[in-house]
Scaffold this motif. Structure first.
Motif, PDB file in Angstrom:
ATOM      1  N   VAL A   1      -5.705  41.824  -1.281  1.00 21.89           N
ATOM      2  CA  VAL A   1      -4.397  42.199  -0.359  1.00 21.89           C
ATOM      3  C   VAL A   1      -3.596  40.989  -0.086  1.00 21.89           C
ATOM      4  N   ASP A   2      -4.527  40.284   0.646  1.00 24.52           N
ATOM      5  CA  ASP A   2      -3.698  38.853   0.870  1.00 24.52           C
ATOM      6  C   ASP A   2      -3.317  38.015  -0.144  1.00 24.52           C
ATOM      7  N   ARG A   3      -4.036  37.840  -0.984  1.00 25.74           N
ATOM      8  CA  ARG A   3      -3.579  36.855  -2.104  1.00 25.74           C
ATOM      9  C   ARG A   3      -2.525  37.557  -2.694  1.00 25.74           C
ATOM     10  N   CYS A   4      -2.174  38.714  -3.281  1.00 28.05           N
ATOM     11  CA  CYS A   4      -1.347  39.378  -4.008  1.00 28.05           C
ATOM     12  C   CYS A   4      -0.002  39.474  -3.116  1.00 28.05           C
ATOM     13  N   LEU A   5      -0.345  39.726  -1.668  1.00 26.20           N
ATOM     14  CA  LEU A   5       0.972  39.457  -0.964  1.00 26.20           C
ATOM     15  C   LEU A   5       1.427  37.892  -1.075  1.00 26.20           C
ATOM     16  N   GLU A   6       0.699  37.212  -1.099  1.00 20.26           N
ATOM     17  CA  GLU A   6       1.051  35.729  -0.989  1.00 20.26           C
ATOM     18  C   GLU A   6       1.838  35.535  -2.190  1.00 20.26           C
ATOM     19  N   ILE A   7       1.419  36.018  -3.261  1.00 14.71           N
ATOM     20  CA  ILE A   7       2.135  35.762  -4.690  1.00 14.71           C
ATOM     21  C   ILE A   7       3.476  36.420  -4.801  1.00 14.71           C
ATOM     22  N   VAL A   8       3.554  37.625  -4.428  1.00 15.04           N
ATOM     23  CA  VAL A   8       4.835  38.486  -4.725  1.00 15.04           C
ATOM     24  C   VAL A   8       5.681  38.644  -3.432  1.00 15.04           C
ATOM     25  N   GLU A   9       5.332  38.058  -2.311  1.00 10.77           N
ATOM     26  CA  GLU A   9       6.103  37.898  -1.187  1.00 10.77           C
ATOM     27  C   GLU A   9       5.456  36.857  -0.216  1.00 10.77           C
ATOM     28  N   PRO A  10       5.804  35.543  -0.639  1.00  4.41           N
ATOM     29  CA  PRO A  10       5.181  34.715   0.143  1.00  4.41           C
ATOM     30  C   PRO A  10       5.770  34.433   1.557  1.00  4.41           C
ATOM     31  N   LYS A  11       6.708  34.624   1.847  1.00  2.93           N
ATOM     32  CA  LYS A  11       7.537  34.626   3.114  1.00  2.93           C
ATOM     33  C   LYS A  11       6.950  35.622   4.105  1.00  2.93           C
ATOM     34  N   LEU A  12       6.949  37.059   3.521  1.00  4.90           N
ATOM     35  CA  LEU A  12       6.122  37.926   4.473  1.00  4.90           C
ATOM     36  C   LEU A  12       4.629  37.416   4.691  1.00  4.90           C
ATOM     37  N   ALA A  13       3.934  37.094   3.592  1.00  2.00           N
ATOM     38  CA  ALA A  13       2.565  36.644   3.857  1.00  2.00           C
ATOM     39  C   ALA A  13       2.324  35.354   4.919  1.00  2.00           C
ATOM     40  N   ALA A  14       3.166  34.565   4.890  1.00  2.00           N
ATOM     41  CA  ALA A  14       3.208  33.340   5.809  1.00  2.00           C
ATOM     42  C   ALA A  14       3.401  33.792   7.084  1.00  2.00           C
ATOM     43  N   TYR A  15       4.247  34.685   7.243  1.00  2.00           N
ATOM     44  CA  TYR A  15       4.457  35.299   8.814  1.00  2.00           C
ATOM     45  C   TYR A  15       3.600  35.998   9.354  1.00  2.00           C
ATOM     46  N   LEU A  16       2.991  36.854   8.437  1.00  2.00           N
ATOM     47  CA  LEU A  16       1.494  37.669   8.864  1.00  2.00           C
ATOM     48  C   LEU A  16       0.436  36.616   9.346  1.00  2.00           C
TER      49      LEU A  16
ATOM     50  N   LEU B   1       6.528  47.179 -10.627  1.00  2.00           N
ATOM     51  CA  LEU B   1       7.233  45.945 -10.771  1.00  2.00           C
ATOM     52  C   LEU B   1       6.254  44.876 -10.232  1.00  2.00           C
ATOM     53  N   LEU B   2       5.226  44.824  -9.380  1.00  2.00           N
ATOM     54  CA  LEU B   2       4.604  44.011  -8.954  1.00  2.00           C
ATOM     55  C   LEU B   2       3.372  43.660  -9.898  1.00  2.00           C
ATOM     56  N   VAL B   3       3.080  44.428 -10.681  1.00  2.00           N
ATOM     57  CA  VAL B   3       1.865  44.398 -11.578  1.00  2.00           C
ATOM     58  C   VAL B   3       2.438  43.074 -12.583  1.00  2.00           C
ATOM     59  N   ARG B   4       3.804  43.163 -12.798  1.00  2.00           N
ATOM     60  CA  ARG B   4       4.133  42.066 -13.786  1.00  2.00           C
ATOM     61  C   ARG B   4       4.031  40.825 -13.219  1.00  2.00           C
ATOM     62  N   LYS B   5       4.255  40.585 -11.789  1.00  2.00           N
ATOM     63  CA  LYS B   5       4.037  39.268 -11.285  1.00  2.00           C
ATOM     64  C   LYS B   5       2.595  38.637 -10.794  1.00  2.00           C
TER      65      LYS B   5
END
Length: 439
Positions: A321-336, A421-425
């Motif tokens: 979950v952390d790794r995929c969030l960092e890939i598809v939404e890096p700003k949100l992951a960095a904030y969390l 949509l996220l699967v493609r990323k």
């Protein structure tokens, strides 16, 4: 549980030919009848069209209850006919009819393409193409269901997608009649709080049926683990005798090789959270036997890593979950991450239960239709999709841990669309880890 073999050429049962037959089968196979004798089942009259699992065990004798219900039904039909005749005589426009109420059962409604495919099977008997079409229809259209999420064919869709063969009712009853499993105490400590705030679930599924199913699965897992431990021990003794070497104490075959086994042996046949994972199966199924077949297959074939003693599969999923969030939404992951909010702190229930812990239950069922069609591993991306939909609220909050304690109500349609949509990323190597993380 005798059902005709499906025209799919698969091992799952097909949809019964008519809603009346389905209601009758559902009532016969409900948890109330599981504890009665076969003679009483044979003498039971066709049931009222009510949920078979929402009422507790009858307090009056079964025979008297059946006769009373049959009597009330006959009188009701008679009264209805009288009222209909009177209304016809006085109505100014006898040709006008009240439109049928949509219940999701297909009564008075045109069947969807998905339901027709389930009933008729694939064209020309091509199972592979039929399954691909079935999956696409699940993605492009929703399973017909009423406001409570009930569908007349959803359970058969799940059985076909997971390729689960028919299970004889006697096999399930044999496990139930074995009594308390080694994990019975742990099960009882969890079942009473299973989806305790969900009125739909509490009205349809009793705690007794949940206990029976979990206890039966615990016996099944206990038996399989006993066999798996005995076979290596026998082979080791044969090899030691062959080379004429006495066994060392450290290699004593009587000591189980599975280090995750607890002192009572119940730590690997039941873990906390299995009760919530089991709940949607019982809610959607038309009998406990179908729910047992689905749940046992799911925890042993799709996510065995989730129910082992250390829950390795769940922890791998949380890291993904952390790794995929960092890939598809890096700003949100960095904030969390800057707030010390890793997925281990907030996503554990969602990973373990495939989001069944987040209401409403009808939306959970629609989400599971998608997961069973394209793979339960996509639940990880569904959790990421929920985080992305909460992005603005999270950024505005100085303390996101309060927000992430409970996710907003599920919207299966929006989550599925975003997940696709996220699967493609997701890079190929990460996607392989997604597929295998629960094994």
């Amino acid at each position: 549980m005798a059902k005709p073999q499906p025209s799919w050429g698969l091992t799952g049962p097909e949809v019964p030919p008519s809603p009346r037959t389905m209601r009758t089968l559902r009532k016969i196979q409900s948890h109330q009848v599981l504890t009665t004798s076969s003679a009483l089942i044979a003498n039971t009259q066709p049931p009222l069209p009510s949920d078979g699992l929402e009422n507790g065990p009858p307090t009056a004798p079964v025979g008297a209850s059946v006769r009373a219900r049959a009597h009330r039904r006959a009188r009701s039909n008679s009264d209805a006919a009288t009222r209909e005749a009177a209304a016809t005589a006085t109505a100014p426009a006898p040709t006008q009819r009240r439109p049928a109420r949509k219940t999701g059962s297909g009564i008075g409604l045109k069947r969807s393409v998905l339901e027709n495919l389930l009933r008729d099977g694939p064209q020309n008997g091509n199972t592979r193409e039929g399954l691909q079409e079935l999956k696409y229809l699940v993605l492009s259209t929703r399973v017909d269901a009423d406001g409570d999420g009930m569908s007349s064919y959803r359970v058969y869709l799940w059985l076909i997608l997971l390729n689960i063969p028919p299970l004889p009712t006697d096999d399930y009853l044999a496990l139930v009649h074995r009594g308390r499993s080694p994990a019975y105490t742990k099960i009882r400590n969890d079942t009473f709080r299973t989806l305790a705030t969900d009125p739909l679930f509490k009205r349809r599924v009793t705690e007794a049926s949940l206990i029976r199913l979990l206890n039966a699965v615990a016996w099944k897992l206990h038996d399989s683990k006993t066999k798996s431990r005995s076979r290596p021990s026998s082979r080791r003794r044969e090899m030691e005798l062959l080379v004429n070497t006495p066994p060392r104490i450290a290699e004593d075959p009587s000591v189980p090789d599975d280090s995750s086994m607890g002192s009572s042996g119940d730590s690997t046949i039941y873990v906390q959270g299995m009760n919530v994972l089991c709940a949607p199966f019982l809610y959607a199924a038309r009998s406990e036997v179908e729910a047992f077949a689905l749940f046992h297959y799911f925890v042993t074939r799709e996510c065995p890593g989730y129910i082992c003693g250390t829950m390795d599969g769940v922890h791998k999923g949380l890291r993904l979950v952390d790794r995929c969030l960092e890939i598809v939404e890096p700003k949100l992951a960095a904030y969390l991450f800057s707030k010390g909010m890793q997925a281990e702190l907030y996503a554990f229930p969602s990973v373990l239960t495939l989001c069944a812990c987040t209401p409403p239950l009808p939306e959970v069922l629609h989400l599971w239709d998608f997961l069973f069609a394209y793979g339960p591993h996509l639940n990880i991306l569904c959790i990421v999709a929920q985080l992305i939909r909460m992005r603005d609220i999270i950024f505005e909050s100085p303390s996101p841990n309060k927000i992430l304690r409970s996710f907003p109500p599920l919207d299966a349609k929006e989550i599925i669309a975003l997940t696709v949509l996220l699967v493609r990323k997701i890079p190929d190597d990460i996607y392989v880890e997604l597929i295998n993380h629960a094994k």
